[in-house]
Scaffold this active site. Structure first.
Site, PDB file in Angstrom:
ATOM      1  N   MET A   1       0.848  -1.190   0.000  1.00  0.00           N
ATOM      2  CA  MET A   1       0.000   0.000   0.000  1.00  0.00           C
ATOM      3  C   MET A   1       0.888   1.246   0.000  1.00  0.00           C
ATOM      4  O   MET A   1       0.504   2.309   0.479  1.00  0.00           O
ATOM      5  CB  MET A   1      -0.952   0.004   1.202  1.00  0.00           C
ATOM      6  CG  MET A   1      -2.001  -1.059   1.099  1.00  0.00           C
ATOM      7  SD  MET A   1      -3.506  -0.813   2.064  1.00  0.00           S
ATOM      8  CE  MET A   1      -3.002  -0.058   3.559  1.00  0.00           C
ATOM      9  N   GLY A   2       2.089   1.098  -0.553  1.00  0.00           N
ATOM     10  CA  GLY A   2       3.001   2.229  -0.615  1.00  0.00           C
ATOM     11  C   GLY A   2       3.609   2.510   0.744  1.00  0.00           C
ATOM     12  O   GLY A   2       3.601   1.657   1.635  1.00  0.00           O
ATOM     13  N   ALA A   3       4.156   3.726   0.899  1.00  0.00           N
ATOM     14  CA  ALA A   3       4.853   4.123   2.134  1.00  0.00           C
ATOM     15  C   ALA A   3       5.889   3.052   2.485  1.00  0.00           C
ATOM     16  O   ALA A   3       5.905   2.499   3.572  1.00  0.00           O
ATOM     17  CB  ALA A   3       3.873   4.364   3.271  1.00  0.00           C
ATOM     18  N   LEU A   4       6.747   2.766   1.515  1.00  0.00           N
ATOM     19  CA  LEU A   4       7.676   1.640   1.626  1.00  0.00           C
ATOM     20  C   LEU A   4       8.725   1.853   2.706  1.00  0.00           C
ATOM     21  O   LEU A   4       9.120   2.971   3.003  1.00  0.00           O
ATOM     22  CB  LEU A   4       8.363   1.415   0.283  1.00  0.00           C
ATOM     23  CG  LEU A   4       7.432   1.149  -0.900  1.00  0.00           C
ATOM     24  CD1 LEU A   4       8.239   0.964  -2.170  1.00  0.00           C
ATOM     25  CD2 LEU A   4       6.534  -0.038  -0.645  1.00  0.00           C
TER      26      LEU A   4
ATOM     27  N   GLY B   1      11.485  -3.376   5.226  1.00  0.00           N
ATOM     28  CA  GLY B   1      10.848  -4.687   5.105  1.00  0.00           C
ATOM     29  C   GLY B   1      10.291  -4.918   3.708  1.00  0.00           C
ATOM     30  O   GLY B   1      10.456  -6.001   3.139  1.00  0.00           O
ATOM     31  N   HIS B   2       9.637  -3.893   3.151  1.00  0.00           N
ATOM     32  CA  HIS B   2       9.144  -4.002   1.777  1.00  0.00           C
ATOM     33  C   HIS B   2      10.305  -4.233   0.815  1.00  0.00           C
ATOM     34  O   HIS B   2      10.235  -5.090  -0.069  1.00  0.00           O
ATOM     35  CB  HIS B   2       8.427  -2.721   1.340  1.00  0.00           C
ATOM     36  CG  HIS B   2       7.128  -2.459   2.010  1.00  0.00           C
ATOM     37  ND1 HIS B   2       6.963  -1.431   2.902  1.00  0.00           N
ATOM     38  CD2 HIS B   2       5.920  -3.069   1.903  1.00  0.00           C
ATOM     39  CE1 HIS B   2       5.710  -1.415   3.320  1.00  0.00           C
ATOM     40  NE2 HIS B   2       5.056  -2.406   2.730  1.00  0.00           N
TER      41      HIS B   2
ATOM     42  N   GLN C   1      -9.962  -1.144   3.035  1.00  0.00           N
ATOM     43  CA  GLN C   1      -9.259  -1.772   4.150  1.00  0.00           C
ATOM     44  C   GLN C   1      -9.268  -0.912   5.409  1.00  0.00           C
ATOM     45  O   GLN C   1      -8.729  -1.311   6.433  1.00  0.00           O
ATOM     46  CB  GLN C   1      -7.817  -2.099   3.749  1.00  0.00           C
ATOM     47  CG  GLN C   1      -7.759  -3.206   2.721  1.00  0.00           C
ATOM     48  CD  GLN C   1      -6.340  -3.600   2.397  1.00  0.00           C
ATOM     49  OE1 GLN C   1      -5.931  -3.526   1.255  1.00  0.00           O
ATOM     50  NE2 GLN C   1      -5.591  -4.013   3.385  1.00  0.00           N
TER      51      GLN C   1
END
Length: 144
Positions: A65-68, A71-72, A96
């Site tokens: 959902m972006g805002a990486l 961990g991503h 969500q």
């Protein structure tokens, strides 16, 4: 006509048309990674995946959902290492969130995310608008 459009998209990809104003195919291309495609529509994603399958490429997919964060990126790096093509989604899904203020304050850092993904070697980013994913709106028949 559909065949002509598909051929044009293929030629545009190979020649690196950017999709910024003046581009015929409407596709954006991140300036930090000449190979990373930024895909905004479901149809365009389907075309991209179909082309990769025709070439028998292994495709990795990392949904976000972006805002990486780190961990991503570790998941992305694994997908890049294990596949010939890696697609990352960056879609803040309004369904969500049961609290509208959570949705309103969820961080959206698209340009920063794109730079991180390009640096990690991602092939394509699927970053649709809410209207693309929910053309009939996001109203629900239930409460949480």
């Amino acid at each position: 006509m559909e065949l002509a459009a598909a051929v044009w998209r293929l030629v545009a990809r190979r020649r690196g048309f950017s999709g910024f104003p003046g581009s015929k195919d409407g596709r954006e291309q991140d300036p930090t990674n000449k190979n990373m495609q930024i895909i905004r529509s479901v149809g365009e994603l389907a075309d991209y995946v179909a082309m990769q399958r025709r070439h028998h490429h292994a495709i990795g997919f990392v949904p976000t959902m972006g805002a990486l964060h780190a961990g991503h990126i570790s998941l992305v790096e694994r997908a890049v290492r294990d596949n010939e093509v890696t697609i990352v989604s960056g879609f803040v899904n309004p369904t969500q969130f049961n609290n509208p203020s959570d949705l309103a304050t969820y961080p959206r850092k698209e340009e920063e995310d794109f730079r991180m993904l390009a640096g990690a070697g991602v092939s394509a980013v699927f970053a649709p608008a809410v209207e693309e994913m929910y053309p009939s709106g996001t109203s629900r028949d239930h409460e949480y």
